[in-house]
Design a protein around this motif. Structure first.
Motif, PDB file in Angstrom:
ATOM      1  N   GLY A  11       0.578  -1.116   0.121  1.00  0.00           N
ATOM      2  CA  GLY A  11      -0.059  -0.140   0.039  1.00  0.00           C
ATOM      3  C   GLY A  11       0.832   1.318   0.123  1.00  0.00           C
ATOM      4  N   ARG A  12       0.133   2.304   0.055  1.00  0.00           N
ATOM      5  CA  ARG A  12       0.661   3.843  -0.123  1.00  0.00           C
ATOM      6  C   ARG A  12       1.703   3.663   1.473  1.00  0.00           C
ATOM      7  N   PRO A  13       2.721   4.556   1.282  1.00  0.00           N
ATOM      8  CA  PRO A  13       3.469   4.829   2.436  1.00  0.00           C
ATOM      9  C   PRO A  13       2.805   5.703   3.489  1.00  0.00           C
ATOM     10  N   ARG A  14       2.806   5.416   4.840  1.00  0.00           N
ATOM     11  CA  ARG A  14       2.150   6.098   5.797  1.00  0.00           C
ATOM     12  C   ARG A  14       2.531   7.541   5.735  1.00  0.00           C
ATOM     13  N   SER A  15       1.618   8.498   6.226  1.00  0.00           N
ATOM     14  CA  SER A  15       1.778   9.771   6.239  1.00  0.00           C
ATOM     15  C   SER A  15       2.020  10.050   7.598  1.00  0.00           C
ATOM     16  N   ALA A  16       3.295  10.679   7.960  1.00  0.00           N
ATOM     17  CA  ALA A  16       3.541  11.249   9.391  1.00  0.00           C
ATOM     18  C   ALA A  16       2.586  12.398   9.686  1.00  0.00           C
ATOM     19  N   ALA A  17       2.193  13.078   8.539  1.00  0.00           N
ATOM     20  CA  ALA A  17       1.134  14.371   9.415  1.00  0.00           C
ATOM     21  C   ALA A  17       0.043  13.701   9.461  1.00  0.00           C
ATOM     22  N   ALA A  18      -0.455  12.645   8.778  1.00  0.00           N
ATOM     23  CA  ALA A  18      -1.787  12.273   9.255  1.00  0.00           C
ATOM     24  C   ALA A  18      -1.750  11.219  10.704  1.00  0.00           C
ATOM     25  N   ASP A  19      -0.689  10.771  10.795  1.00  0.00           N
ATOM     26  CA  ASP A  19      -0.273  10.062  12.223  1.00  0.00           C
ATOM     27  C   ASP A  19      -0.392  11.163  13.282  1.00  0.00           C
ATOM     28  N   THR A  20       0.409  12.191  13.105  1.00  0.00           N
ATOM     29  CA  THR A  20       0.160  13.353  14.288  1.00  0.00           C
ATOM     30  C   THR A  20      -1.216  13.555  14.451  1.00  0.00           C
ATOM     31  N   ALA A  21      -1.945  14.074  13.209  1.00  0.00           N
ATOM     32  CA  ALA A  21      -3.164  14.464  13.505  1.00  0.00           C
ATOM     33  C   ALA A  21      -4.032  13.361  14.103  1.00  0.00           C
ATOM     34  N   ILE A  22      -4.163  12.161  13.798  1.00  0.00           N
ATOM     35  CA  ILE A  22      -4.932  11.300  14.474  1.00  0.00           C
ATOM     36  C   ILE A  22      -4.787  11.092  15.895  1.00  0.00           C
ATOM     37  N   LEU A  23      -3.389  11.066  16.456  1.00  0.00           N
ATOM     38  CA  LEU A  23      -3.184  10.874  17.676  1.00  0.00           C
ATOM     39  C   LEU A  23      -3.398  12.085  18.618  1.00  0.00           C
ATOM     40  N   ALA A  24      -3.068  13.255  17.912  1.00  0.00           N
ATOM     41  CA  ALA A  24      -3.738  14.592  18.512  1.00  0.00           C
ATOM     42  C   ALA A  24      -5.119  14.527  18.885  1.00  0.00           C
ATOM     43  N   ALA A  25      -5.924  14.090  17.754  1.00  0.00           N
ATOM     44  CA  ALA A  25      -7.175  14.101  17.902  1.00  0.00           C
ATOM     45  C   ALA A  25      -7.781  12.959  18.726  1.00  0.00           C
ATOM     46  N   ARG A  46     -12.293  14.450  13.786  1.00  0.00           N
ATOM     47  CA  ARG A  46     -11.604  15.482  14.348  1.00  0.00           C
ATOM     48  C   ARG A  46     -10.159  15.588  13.429  1.00  0.00           C
ATOM     49  N   ALA A  47      -9.422  14.421  12.999  1.00  0.00           N
ATOM     50  CA  ALA A  47      -8.319  14.334  12.316  1.00  0.00           C
ATOM     51  C   ALA A  47      -8.460  14.900  11.155  1.00  0.00           C
ATOM     52  N   GLY A  48      -9.686  14.939  10.448  1.00  0.00           N
ATOM     53  CA  GLY A  48      -9.867  15.125   9.061  1.00  0.00           C
ATOM     54  C   GLY A  48      -9.359  13.951   8.013  1.00  0.00           C
ATOM     55  N   VAL A  49      -9.499  12.741   8.626  1.00  0.00           N
ATOM     56  CA  VAL A  49      -9.146  11.592   7.703  1.00  0.00           C
ATOM     57  C   VAL A  49     -10.343  10.660   7.701  1.00  0.00           C
ATOM     58  N   ALA A  50     -10.365   9.619   6.582  1.00  0.00           N
ATOM     59  CA  ALA A  50     -11.295   8.624   6.593  1.00  0.00           C
ATOM     60  C   ALA A  50     -11.192   7.671   7.694  1.00  0.00           C
ATOM     61  N   LYS A  51     -12.175   6.889   8.104  1.00  0.00           N
ATOM     62  CA  LYS A  51     -12.084   5.872   9.148  1.00  0.00           C
ATOM     63  C   LYS A  51     -11.321   4.867   8.580  1.00  0.00           C
ATOM     64  N   THR A  52     -11.263   4.514   7.540  1.00  0.00           N
ATOM     65  CA  THR A  52     -10.356   3.388   7.039  1.00  0.00           C
ATOM     66  C   THR A  52      -9.042   3.849   7.079  1.00  0.00           C
ATOM     67  N   THR A  53      -8.485   4.923   7.021  1.00  0.00           N
ATOM     68  CA  THR A  53      -7.145   5.400   7.417  1.00  0.00           C
ATOM     69  C   THR A  53      -6.746   5.060   8.791  1.00  0.00           C
ATOM     70  N   LEU A  54      -7.738   5.235   9.660  1.00  0.00           N
ATOM     71  CA  LEU A  54      -7.468   4.634  11.007  1.00  0.00           C
ATOM     72  C   LEU A  54      -7.149   3.242  11.263  1.00  0.00           C
ATOM     73  N   TYR A  55      -8.046   2.343  10.600  1.00  0.00           N
ATOM     74  CA  TYR A  55      -7.934   0.905  10.605  1.00  0.00           C
ATOM     75  C   TYR A  55      -6.779   0.354   9.687  1.00  0.00           C
ATOM     76  N   ARG A  56      -6.281   1.385   8.888  1.00  0.00           N
ATOM     77  CA  ARG A  56      -5.013   0.764   8.266  1.00  0.00           C
ATOM     78  C   ARG A  56      -3.819   0.785   9.329  1.00  0.00           C
ATOM     79  N   ARG A  57      -4.059   1.883  10.071  1.00  0.00           N
ATOM     80  CA  ARG A  57      -2.860   1.812  11.156  1.00  0.00           C
ATOM     81  C   ARG A  57      -3.227   1.001  12.462  1.00  0.00           C
TER      82      ARG A  57
END
Length: 211
Positions: A11-25, A46-57
Motif C-alpha cells: 500500500g501507500r507509504p504512511r503519512s507522518a502528518a496523518a499519524d500526528t493529526a490522528i494521535l492529537a485528535a 477530528r483528524a480530518g481523515v477517513a475512518k478506513t485510514t485509522l483501521y489501516r494503522r
C-alpha cells in the motif's frame, strides 16, 4: 513513534502528518468525551481523515489510545545537569508535568484499567510505553557510571534487572503520587524522592548476618 502497521504490508507509504493529526485528535477526544464515549469515527472526523485510514494503522481503540499516550511520553528527555541527583530530579519533574496534562491522565488511566482484562493491551503498554522509556534509565545510569557516581555492572543480566527495578520504582512512585494520591509532584517532593532513590542506588548492599 513506532509504527503499528504490520511489516511488509502493501500500500501507500504512511503519512507522518496523518499519524500526528490522528494521535492529537485521539488525545483531544479523550479529554472531551472520556474513554467510554470515544469512537474511531469521532477521532477520524477530528483528524480530518477517513475512518478506513485509522483501521489501516490501528486495529481498534485500545491500540490507538496507547499510541496516543505513548507519544506524550516520548517527549521525555534526560537532562545533563552535572550530577545524577540533578538529572533524576529533572526527568522526574518532566514526567510529573506530562502526567498532570488532562490527555495523559485520561488516556493512561483508561488503558491501564482496560488492560486488566486484555493481555494483548498489557503487552502493547509494555512495548509502546514501558520499554521505550527505559532508555532514560539506561542513559542516566551510563552517564552516572562515566562520572564515577555509580559502580559499573559487568554482569549484563544483573544490570538489566537493576534497570527494570529503577524504572519500576520511579514510574510507580510518580504515577501513584500524581494519579492515585492526586498530590503534586513538586520540587520539594521530587528532591526528597531523589534522595531516597539515590540511597538505594549508591549504598552497597549489606550481607545478611551469619548465624
Amino acid at each position: 513513534m513506532q509504527s503499528s502497521t504490520p511489516a511488509g504490508r502493501a500500500g501507500r507509504p504512511r503519512s507522518a502528518a496523518a499519524d500526528t493529526a490522528i494521535l492529537a485528535a485521539t488525545r483531544a477526544a479523550l479529554v472531551e468525551l472520556g474513554w467510554s464515549k470515544l469512537t474511531l469515527q469521532d477521532v477520524a472526523t477530528r483528524a480530518g481523515v477517513a475512518k478506513t485510514t485509522l483501521y489501516r494503522r490501528w486495529s481498534g481503540k485500545n491500540e490507538l489510545v496507547v499510541d496516543a499516550v505513548a507519544e506524550l511520553f516520548d517527549e521525555l528527555r534526560l537532562p545533563d545537569l552535572g550530577s545524577l541527583a540533578a538529572d533524576i530530579e529533572g526527568v522526574v519533574l518532566q514526567f510529573a508535568a506530562i502526567l498532570a496534562r488532562p490527555e495523559a491522565k485520561s488516556g493512561l488511566m483508561a488503558v491501564v484499567a482496560e488492560s486488566t482484562r486484555d493481555e494483548a493491551l498489557r503487552e502493547r503498554i509494555r512495548t509502546s510505553i514501558v520499554e521505550r522509556q527505559k532508555r532514560l534509565v539506561l542513559e542516566g545510569r551510563a552517564r552516572a557510571q562515566a562520572r564515577g557516581e555509580l559502580p559499573p555492572e559487568p554482569d549484563a543480566a544483573e544490570a538489566a534487572r537493576t534497570a527494570d527495578l529503577i524504572f519500576d520504582v520511579v514510574a510507580g512512585a510518580v504515577v501513584h503520587r500524581t494519579l492515585v494520591s492526586a498530590e503534586a509532584a513538586d520540587g520539594a517532593w521530587v528532591r526528597s524522592f531523589t534522595q531516597v532513590l539515590l540511597r538505594g542506588l549508591i549504598t552497597p548492599p549489606t550481607e545478611p548476618p551469619t548465624l
